[in-house]
Write an enzyme that holds these catalytic residues in place. Structure first.
Site, PDB file in Angstrom:
ATOM      1  N   ASN A 295     -10.224   5.636   1.068  1.00  0.00           N
ATOM      2  CA  ASN A 295     -10.564   5.896   2.476  1.00  0.00           C
ATOM      3  C   ASN A 295     -11.714   6.887   2.614  1.00  0.00           C
ATOM      4  O   ASN A 295     -11.632   7.888   3.322  1.00  0.00           O
ATOM      5  CB  ASN A 295      -9.333   6.372   3.268  1.00  0.00           C
ATOM      6  CG  ASN A 295      -8.336   5.255   3.526  1.00  0.00           C
ATOM      7  OD1 ASN A 295      -7.231   5.261   2.981  1.00  0.00           O
ATOM      8  ND2 ASN A 295      -8.733   4.271   4.306  1.00  0.00           N
TER       9      ASN A 295
ATOM     10  N   ASP B 190     -13.837  -1.576   2.838  1.00  0.00           N
ATOM     11  CA  ASP B 190     -12.947  -1.649   4.006  1.00  0.00           C
ATOM     12  C   ASP B 190     -13.744  -1.121   5.197  1.00  0.00           C
ATOM     13  O   ASP B 190     -14.472  -1.867   5.869  1.00  0.00           O
ATOM     14  CB  ASP B 190     -11.669  -0.835   3.718  1.00  0.00           C
ATOM     15  CG  ASP B 190     -10.689  -0.765   4.887  1.00  0.00           C
ATOM     16  OD1 ASP B 190     -10.995  -1.312   5.958  1.00  0.00           O
ATOM     17  OD2 ASP B 190      -9.615  -0.148   4.752  1.00  0.00           O
TER      18      ASP B 190
ATOM     19  N   GLY C 137      -4.332  -4.230   6.205  1.00  0.00           N
ATOM     20  CA  GLY C 137      -3.328  -3.974   7.229  1.00  0.00           C
ATOM     21  C   GLY C 137      -3.530  -2.604   7.827  1.00  0.00           C
ATOM     22  O   GLY C 137      -4.267  -1.770   7.283  1.00  0.00           O
TER      23      GLY C 137
ATOM     24  N   GLU D 122     -11.001   0.693  -3.460  1.00  0.00           N
ATOM     25  CA  GLU D 122     -11.333   0.379  -2.070  1.00  0.00           C
ATOM     26  C   GLU D 122     -12.005   1.578  -1.411  1.00  0.00           C
ATOM     27  O   GLU D 122     -11.523   2.708  -1.524  1.00  0.00           O
ATOM     28  CB  GLU D 122     -10.037   0.002  -1.343  1.00  0.00           C
ATOM     29  CG  GLU D 122     -10.215  -0.407   0.110  1.00  0.00           C
ATOM     30  CD  GLU D 122      -8.897  -0.907   0.723  1.00  0.00           C
ATOM     31  OE1 GLU D 122      -7.985  -1.323  -0.037  1.00  0.00           O
ATOM     32  OE2 GLU D 122      -8.772  -0.871   1.952  1.00  0.00           O
TER      33      GLU D 122
ATOM     34  N   LYS E 207      -1.178  -1.077  -4.325  1.00  0.00           N
ATOM     35  CA  LYS E 207      -2.353  -0.282  -3.921  1.00  0.00           C
ATOM     36  C   LYS E 207      -1.896   1.152  -3.738  1.00  0.00           C
ATOM     37  O   LYS E 207      -0.908   1.418  -3.064  1.00  0.00           O
ATOM     38  CB  LYS E 207      -2.920  -0.867  -2.627  1.00  0.00           C
ATOM     39  CG  LYS E 207      -3.872   0.038  -1.857  1.00  0.00           C
ATOM     40  CD  LYS E 207      -4.619  -0.764  -0.802  1.00  0.00           C
ATOM     41  CE  LYS E 207      -4.811   0.017   0.487  1.00  0.00           C
ATOM     42  NZ  LYS E 207      -5.518  -0.785   1.515  1.00  0.00           N
ATOM     43  N   LEU E 208      -2.644   2.067  -4.365  1.00  0.00           N
ATOM     44  CA  LEU E 208      -2.288   3.483  -4.288  1.00  0.00           C
ATOM     45  C   LEU E 208      -3.383   4.240  -3.553  1.00  0.00           C
ATOM     46  O   LEU E 208      -4.568   4.136  -3.905  1.00  0.00           O
ATOM     47  CB  LEU E 208      -2.141   4.061  -5.704  1.00  0.00           C
ATOM     48  CG  LEU E 208      -1.043   3.394  -6.548  1.00  0.00           C
ATOM     49  CD1 LEU E 208      -1.205   3.768  -8.013  1.00  0.00           C
ATOM     50  CD2 LEU E 208       0.342   3.792  -6.027  1.00  0.00           C
ATOM     51  N   LYS E 209      -2.988   4.978  -2.544  1.00  0.00           N
ATOM     52  CA  LYS E 209      -3.954   5.840  -1.870  1.00  0.00           C
ATOM     53  C   LYS E 209      -4.307   6.980  -2.817  1.00  0.00           C
ATOM     54  O   LYS E 209      -3.425   7.500  -3.536  1.00  0.00           O
ATOM     55  CB  LYS E 209      -3.339   6.402  -0.579  1.00  0.00           C
ATOM     56  CG  LYS E 209      -3.060   5.321   0.463  1.00  0.00           C
ATOM     57  CD  LYS E 209      -4.353   4.791   1.041  1.00  0.00           C
ATOM     58  CE  LYS E 209      -4.074   3.812   2.186  1.00  0.00           C
ATOM     59  NZ  LYS E 209      -5.317   3.338   2.820  1.00  0.00           N
TER      60      LYS E 209
ATOM     61  N   ASP F 274      -7.180   3.108  -3.189  1.00  0.00           N
ATOM     62  CA  ASP F 274      -7.889   3.129  -1.899  1.00  0.00           C
ATOM     63  C   ASP F 274      -8.179   4.581  -1.550  1.00  0.00           C
ATOM     64  O   ASP F 274      -7.263   5.382  -1.374  1.00  0.00           O
ATOM     65  CB  ASP F 274      -7.041   2.480  -0.800  1.00  0.00           C
ATOM     66  CG  ASP F 274      -7.788   2.372   0.539  1.00  0.00           C
ATOM     67  OD1 ASP F 274      -8.963   2.815   0.621  1.00  0.00           O
ATOM     68  OD2 ASP F 274      -7.192   1.857   1.499  1.00  0.00           O
TER      69      ASP F 274
ATOM     70  N   SER G  51       0.853  -1.188   0.000  1.00  0.00           N
ATOM     71  CA  SER G  51       0.000   0.000   0.000  1.00  0.00           C
ATOM     72  C   SER G  51       0.889   1.238   0.000  1.00  0.00           C
ATOM     73  O   SER G  51       1.680   1.431   0.917  1.00  0.00           O
ATOM     74  CB  SER G  51      -0.893  -0.029   1.250  1.00  0.00           C
ATOM     75  OG  SER G  51      -1.642   1.158   1.369  1.00  0.00           O
TER      76      SER G  51
ATOM     77  N   LYS H  38     -10.132  -6.931   7.871  1.00  0.00           N
ATOM     78  CA  LYS H  38      -9.222  -6.410   8.902  1.00  0.00           C
ATOM     79  C   LYS H  38      -9.808  -6.794  10.252  1.00  0.00           C
ATOM     80  O   LYS H  38     -10.869  -6.286  10.625  1.00  0.00           O
ATOM     81  CB  LYS H  38      -9.139  -4.886   8.837  1.00  0.00           C
ATOM     82  CG  LYS H  38      -8.246  -4.327   7.767  1.00  0.00           C
ATOM     83  CD  LYS H  38      -8.154  -2.822   7.932  1.00  0.00           C
ATOM     84  CE  LYS H  38      -7.498  -2.193   6.719  1.00  0.00           C
ATOM     85  NZ  LYS H  38      -7.629  -0.719   6.751  1.00  0.00           N
TER      86      LYS H  38
HETATM   87  O1  OSB Z   1      -7.278   1.962   4.522  1.00  0.00           O
HETATM   88  O2  OSB Z   1      -6.264   0.125   4.276  1.00  0.00           O
HETATM   89  C1  OSB Z   1      -6.329   1.231   4.804  1.00  0.00           C
HETATM   90  C2  OSB Z   1      -3.200   1.875   6.907  1.00  0.00           C
HETATM   91  C3  OSB Z   1      -3.757   2.492   8.007  1.00  0.00           C
HETATM   92  C4  OSB Z   1      -5.098   2.730   8.023  1.00  0.00           C
HETATM   93  C5  OSB Z   1      -5.909   2.335   6.961  1.00  0.00           C
HETATM   94  C6  OSB Z   1      -5.360   1.698   5.863  1.00  0.00           C
HETATM   95  C7  OSB Z   1      -3.976   1.500   5.824  1.00  0.00           C
HETATM   96  C8  OSB Z   1      -3.270   0.912   4.693  1.00  0.00           C
HETATM   97  C9  OSB Z   1      -1.921   0.295   4.956  1.00  0.00           C
HETATM   98  O3  OSB Z   1      -3.670   0.964   3.549  1.00  0.00           O
HETATM   99  C10 OSB Z   1      -1.960  -1.161   4.847  1.00  0.00           C
HETATM  100  C11 OSB Z   1      -0.710  -1.785   5.423  1.00  0.00           C
HETATM  101  O4  OSB Z   1      -0.668  -2.061   6.639  1.00  0.00           O
HETATM  102  O5  OSB Z   1       0.229  -2.007   4.663  1.00  0.00           O
HETATM  103 MG    MG Z   2      -8.465   0.824   3.173  1.00  0.00          MG
END
Ligand code: OSB
Ligand code: MG
Length: 406
Positions: free
Chosen positions: A228, A276, A328, A251, A199-201, A226, A173, A300
């Site tokens: 969020n 998520d 994660g 995501e 995975k790209l935020k 992702d 990620s 998760k």
């Molecule tokens: O949205 O998946 C998420 C990390 C912290 C909080 C939310 C997220 C994440 C990650 C990191 O995307 C995933 C990782 O632990 O590598």
């Molecule tokens: Mg996520």
């Protein structure tokens, strides 16, 4: 009945414990707990550790440069067990924080467990089954109890949960970067290490151009975004444009409670929607499946209230034909070991956010960090319980606060 206590305002008495095992557990949970021995918890300690991240991690809700983690240590019958809480310092990803988790554990979750006679994991957890929410805090206790009972019974967490493979495929990620070039360079490095998907935020304004640039440079790389929860249905046109880039999934594009809107979005775009934040319980998973609010679920444990609930959601998704994968929360090696065990379950057919230790930290808490094999996999731990324990010296170096509960 209300009573004033020294460490807080008037509080309500805790409800009488739910007996004997918190009402009927879902079969997917009771089946997994069968055969685990009763365990005695003689003592517990809560500790906050601080691990600097190798690089800042930016999402649509903020930037992190260090990981503060709450660790729970349980001991009894000559064994020592560990739980890791994935709550963060700010209530941005979820409403929990390290402080709410710590307080929930010390006031509500641990008292029915510490000093109690030998009990099964189910019966230990039944003592606080009345606690509403606080999934991350509850997961911390469950993880430590599974470690303890797994060690006592000679079973690994993977065996308890029903892992069917001994290695799991891993993705990585990548946080929001200062430039597209920086993102492309990072992707190149991670692909060279063997990661099976990227995975790209993303966030509004950092999305379509990002997907286009990545596709141009890496035409066949498995890529996903992702968000969020950074979008709403008002952004439908932008989200539709992402369909052109053959993404594995997007995501959590919309808000946590927007099941209906996620369903409308999924009906309007080709890219699979992965949930998520929305899936915060087994019931929420039922809702998502019934409404077709996506096509994939990120599992998760901390978000859903435990590894056992996560396994139950895994089974439910499997029955509905939705793939799952393990997400994660920048865990230390302890939480990572548990996540990798969960990732070994058969419906986790997509690479997880179960990256190697060096993706997050220069030095992990465990003596043998998780190292990515060239084929992009990590091994499912085979030792009893978690199969890992922290290195005492690393614990000492990273501990900010330590409190023993008796
Ligand atoms: O949205 O998946 C998420 C990390 C912290 C909080 C939310 C997220 C994440 C990650 C990191 O995307 C995933 C990782 O632990 O590598
Ligand atoms: Mg996520």
């Amino acid at each position: 009945m209300n009573s004033a206590t020294a460490d807080g305002p008037a509080t309500q008495d805790a409800p009488a414990p739910v007996t004997p095992a918190g009402g009927p557990l879902p079969e997917a949970i009771s089946r997994r707990l069968q055969g685990l021995p009763a365990v005695r918890v003689e003592g517990a300690a809560l500790r906050t550790v601080e691990l600097p991240l190798v690089s800042p991690f930016t999402t649509s809700f903020g930037t992190q440069t260090v990981r503060h983690a709450l660790l729970l240590e349980l001991w009894g019958d000559g064994l020592r067990a560990w739980g890791e809480c994935v709550a963060e310092t700010v209530p941005a990803y979820s409403s929990e924080t390290l402080l709410t988790a710590r307080e929930t554990l010390r006031r509500h979750l641990l008292p029915p467990v510490v000093g109690a006679p030998a009990r099964t994991v189910a019966d230990h957890l039944a003592g606080s089954a009345w606690v509403r929410g606080h999934q991350m805090a509850r997961t911390t206790l469950e993880m430590a109890l599974l470690d303890l009972a797994g060690q006592a019974g000679g079973r690994s967490l993977g065996q308890i949960l029903g892992a069917t493979r001994d290695r799991v495929g891993c993705g990585v990620s990548i946080g929001i970067q200062p430039s597209l070039d920086a993102t492309l360079a990072l992707i190149e490095g991670y692909l060279a290490q063997g990661y099976q998907r990227i995975k790209l935020k993303c966030r509004p304004g950092y999305d379509v151009a990002l997907a286009r640039a990545v596709r141009e440079r890496f035409p066949s790389c498995p890529v996903m975004l992702d968000a969020n929860s950074a979008y709403s249905l008002r952004d439908l046109e932008t989200l539709r444009q992402l369909d052109a880039y053959d993404l594995m999934m997007i995501e959590q594009p919309l808000a946590t409670d927007d099941f209906v809107d996620h369903a409308a979005l999924q009906a309007a775009i080709r890219t699979p929607v992965c949930l998520d934040e929305s899936v915060h319980s087994l019931a929420a998973a039922h809702t998502a499946l019934a409404l077709r609010a996506g096509r994939i679920v990120n599992l998760k444990p901390g978000r859903v209230g435990g590894f056992l609930v996560a396994a139950a959601i895994h089974d439910l998704c499997q029955a509905h034909g939705w793939p799952t994968w393990v997400g994660g929360m920048l865990e230390t090696g302890l939480g990572r070991a548990a996540n990798v065990a969960l990732a070994g379950l058969p419906n986790n057919t997509l690479p997880g956010d179960t990256s190697a230790s060096d993706r997050y930290f220069h030095a992990d808490l465990i003596p043998e960090p998780f190292r990515l094999a060239p084929d992009g996999t990590l091994p499912v731990p085979t030792g009893p319980g978690l199969g890992v324990a922290p290195d005492p010296r690393r614990l000492q170096e990273t501990t900010l606060e330590y409190e023993v509960l008796r």
